[in-house]
Design a protein around this motif. Structure first.
Motif, PDB file in Angstrom:
ATOM      1  N   ASN A  30       5.488 -17.114  -7.355  1.00  0.00           N
ATOM      2  CA  ASN A  30       5.240 -15.919  -7.935  1.00  0.00           C
ATOM      3  C   ASN A  30       3.877 -15.349  -7.726  1.00  0.00           C
ATOM      4  N   CYS A  31       3.950 -13.879  -7.643  1.00  0.00           N
ATOM      5  CA  CYS A  31       2.502 -13.259  -7.588  1.00  0.00           C
ATOM      6  C   CYS A  31       2.311 -12.908  -8.956  1.00  0.00           C
ATOM      7  N   ASN A  32       0.987 -13.082  -9.170  1.00  0.00           N
ATOM      8  CA  ASN A  32       0.611 -12.666 -10.477  1.00  0.00           C
ATOM      9  C   ASN A  32      -0.024 -11.442 -10.207  1.00  0.00           C
ATOM     10  N   ASP A  33      -1.432 -11.253 -10.965  1.00  0.00           N
ATOM     11  CA  ASP A  33      -2.375 -10.137 -10.618  1.00  0.00           C
ATOM     12  C   ASP A  33      -2.802  -9.895  -9.164  1.00  0.00           C
ATOM     13  N   MET A  34      -2.305  -8.677  -8.630  1.00  0.00           N
ATOM     14  CA  MET A  34      -2.884  -8.349  -7.507  1.00  0.00           C
ATOM     15  C   MET A  34      -3.970  -7.218  -7.562  1.00  0.00           C
ATOM     16  N   LYS A  64     -10.447   6.817 -11.108  1.00  0.00           N
ATOM     17  CA  LYS A  64      -9.260   6.924 -12.096  1.00  0.00           C
ATOM     18  C   LYS A  64      -8.903   8.524 -11.989  1.00  0.00           C
ATOM     19  N   GLY A  65      -7.536   8.661 -11.962  1.00  0.00           N
ATOM     20  CA  GLY A  65      -7.282  10.201 -11.722  1.00  0.00           C
ATOM     21  C   GLY A  65      -6.844  10.515 -10.204  1.00  0.00           C
ATOM     22  N   ARG A  66      -7.559   9.731  -9.393  1.00  0.00           N
ATOM     23  CA  ARG A  66      -7.278  10.048  -7.758  1.00  0.00           C
ATOM     24  C   ARG A  66      -6.337   8.826  -7.283  1.00  0.00           C
ATOM     25  N   PHE A  67      -6.421   7.501  -7.541  1.00  0.00           N
ATOM     26  CA  PHE A  67      -5.952   6.513  -6.715  1.00  0.00           C
ATOM     27  C   PHE A  67      -4.812   6.001  -7.886  1.00  0.00           C
ATOM     28  N   THR A  68      -3.579   5.464  -7.219  1.00  0.00           N
ATOM     29  CA  THR A  68      -2.669   4.809  -8.021  1.00  0.00           C
ATOM     30  C   THR A  68      -2.302   3.645  -7.519  1.00  0.00           C
ATOM     31  N   ILE A  69      -2.188   2.586  -8.087  1.00  0.00           N
ATOM     32  CA  ILE A  69      -1.795   1.338  -7.659  1.00  0.00           C
ATOM     33  C   ILE A  69      -0.574   1.067  -7.920  1.00  0.00           C
ATOM     34  N   SER A  70       0.335   0.155  -7.312  1.00  0.00           N
ATOM     35  CA  SER A  70       1.749   0.074  -7.557  1.00  0.00           C
ATOM     36  C   SER A  70       2.060  -1.192  -6.708  1.00  0.00           C
ATOM     37  N   ARG A  71       3.329  -1.731  -6.971  1.00  0.00           N
ATOM     38  CA  ARG A  71       3.468  -3.057  -6.495  1.00  0.00           C
ATOM     39  C   ARG A  71       5.290  -3.044  -6.368  1.00  0.00           C
ATOM     40  N   ASP A  72       5.769  -3.590  -5.221  1.00  0.00           N
ATOM     41  CA  ASP A  72       7.227  -4.078  -5.336  1.00  0.00           C
ATOM     42  C   ASP A  72       7.363  -5.657  -5.352  1.00  0.00           C
ATOM     43  N   ASN A  73       7.618  -6.001  -6.391  1.00  0.00           N
ATOM     44  CA  ASN A  73       7.616  -7.625  -6.686  1.00  0.00           C
ATOM     45  C   ASN A  73       8.679  -8.170  -5.826  1.00  0.00           C
ATOM     46  N   LYS A  75       9.302  -7.634  -2.783  1.00  0.00           N
ATOM     47  CA  LYS A  75       8.726  -7.625  -1.492  1.00  0.00           C
ATOM     48  C   LYS A  75       7.294  -8.246  -1.423  1.00  0.00           C
ATOM     49  N   ASN A  76       6.879  -8.597  -2.745  1.00  0.00           N
ATOM     50  CA  ASN A  76       5.586  -9.233  -2.765  1.00  0.00           C
ATOM     51  C   ASN A  76       4.414  -8.439  -2.266  1.00  0.00           C
ATOM     52  N   THR A  77       4.564  -7.129  -1.946  1.00  0.00           N
ATOM     53  CA  THR A  77       3.808  -6.034  -1.697  1.00  0.00           C
ATOM     54  C   THR A  77       3.126  -5.104  -2.772  1.00  0.00           C
ATOM     55  N   MET A  78       1.987  -4.865  -2.332  1.00  0.00           N
ATOM     56  CA  MET A  78       1.157  -3.947  -3.586  1.00  0.00           C
ATOM     57  C   MET A  78       0.600  -2.739  -2.534  1.00  0.00           C
ATOM     58  N   TYR A  79       0.404  -1.609  -3.235  1.00  0.00           N
ATOM     59  CA  TYR A  79       0.184  -0.240  -2.446  1.00  0.00           C
ATOM     60  C   TYR A  79      -0.957   0.194  -3.221  1.00  0.00           C
ATOM     61  N   LEU A  80      -1.871   1.013  -2.761  1.00  0.00           N
ATOM     62  CA  LEU A  80      -2.670   1.920  -3.136  1.00  0.00           C
ATOM     63  C   LEU A  80      -2.662   3.125  -2.681  1.00  0.00           C
ATOM     64  N   GLN A  81      -2.358   4.318  -3.503  1.00  0.00           N
ATOM     65  CA  GLN A  81      -2.273   5.639  -2.910  1.00  0.00           C
ATOM     66  C   GLN A  81      -3.392   6.282  -3.185  1.00  0.00           C
ATOM     67  N   MET A  82      -3.943   6.736  -2.345  1.00  0.00           N
ATOM     68  CA  MET A  82      -5.593   7.391  -2.778  1.00  0.00           C
ATOM     69  C   MET A  82      -5.410   8.746  -2.183  1.00  0.00           C
ATOM     70  N   ASN A  83      -5.796   9.656  -3.226  1.00  0.00           N
ATOM     71  CA  ASN A  83      -5.757  11.010  -2.981  1.00  0.00           C
ATOM     72  C   ASN A  83      -7.265  11.588  -3.256  1.00  0.00           C
ATOM     73  N   SER A  84      -7.362  12.868  -2.820  1.00  0.00           N
ATOM     74  CA  SER A  84      -8.621  13.590  -3.115  1.00  0.00           C
ATOM     75  C   SER A  84      -9.813  12.558  -2.617  1.00  0.00           C
ATOM     76  N   LEU A  85      -9.680  12.061  -1.604  1.00  0.00           N
ATOM     77  CA  LEU A  85     -10.797  11.247  -1.144  1.00  0.00           C
ATOM     78  C   LEU A  85     -12.074  11.888  -0.920  1.00  0.00           C
ATOM     79  N   LYS A  86     -13.062  10.981  -1.150  1.00  0.00           N
ATOM     80  CA  LYS A  86     -14.441  11.514  -1.085  1.00  0.00           C
ATOM     81  C   LYS A  86     -14.994  10.639  -0.013  1.00  0.00           C
ATOM     82  N   PRO A  87     -16.237  11.080   0.602  1.00  0.00           N
ATOM     83  CA  PRO A  87     -16.932  10.447   1.723  1.00  0.00           C
ATOM     84  C   PRO A  87     -17.433   9.090   0.918  1.00  0.00           C
TER      85      PRO A  87
END
Length: 123
Positions: A30-34, A64-73, A75-87
């Motif tokens: 089992n994958c707990n916190d990622m 907050k408001g720019r990045f979104t974390i998600s996971r597919d249990n 597939k034991n895979t986690m994602y990070l969608q990063m929008n409005s990226l800054k230097p």
């Protein structure tokens, strides 16, 4: 043993988007916190976002408001969608996972790190 492999980093202009992935493989019961962390040159590693196995999320104020974390249990895979990226988002991004492994008749809980993926945001 458990391996975490990140992908999706790269070079992007300010205001652009990237999607990071972290795939866990190996002896996983089992994958707990990622969690996604990042570390910029000369800075300490900081927590970016966390997602529990039940999908509860938590973000650093800076993303907050720019990045979104998600996971597919499945597939034991986690994602990070990063929008409005800054230097200032430029860093090596690492994934971290707390994993339960079944060894013989015992459940062993341990934590693992990926090797990191570079994200560079140009101004």
């Amino acid at each position: 043993q458990v391996q975490l492999v990140e992908s999706g980093g790269g070079l992007v202009q300010a205001g652009g988007s990237l999607r990071l992935s972290c795939a866990a493989s190996g002896s996983i019961f089992n994958c707990n916190d990622m969690t996604w962390y990042r570390q910029a040159p000369g800075n300490q590693r900081e927590k970016v976002a966390t997602i529990t196995s039940g999908g509860v999320t938590n973000y650093a104020d800076s993303v907050k408001g720019r990045f979104t974390i998600s996971r597919d249990n499945a597939k034991n895979t986690m994602y990070l969608q990063m929008n409005s990226l800054k230097p200032e988002d430029t860093a090596v991004y690492y994934c971290h996972a707390v994993v339960e492994s079944r060894i013989d008749h015992a459940i062993i809980i341990d934590d693992y790190w990926g090797q990191g993926t570079q994200v560079t945001v140009s101004s």
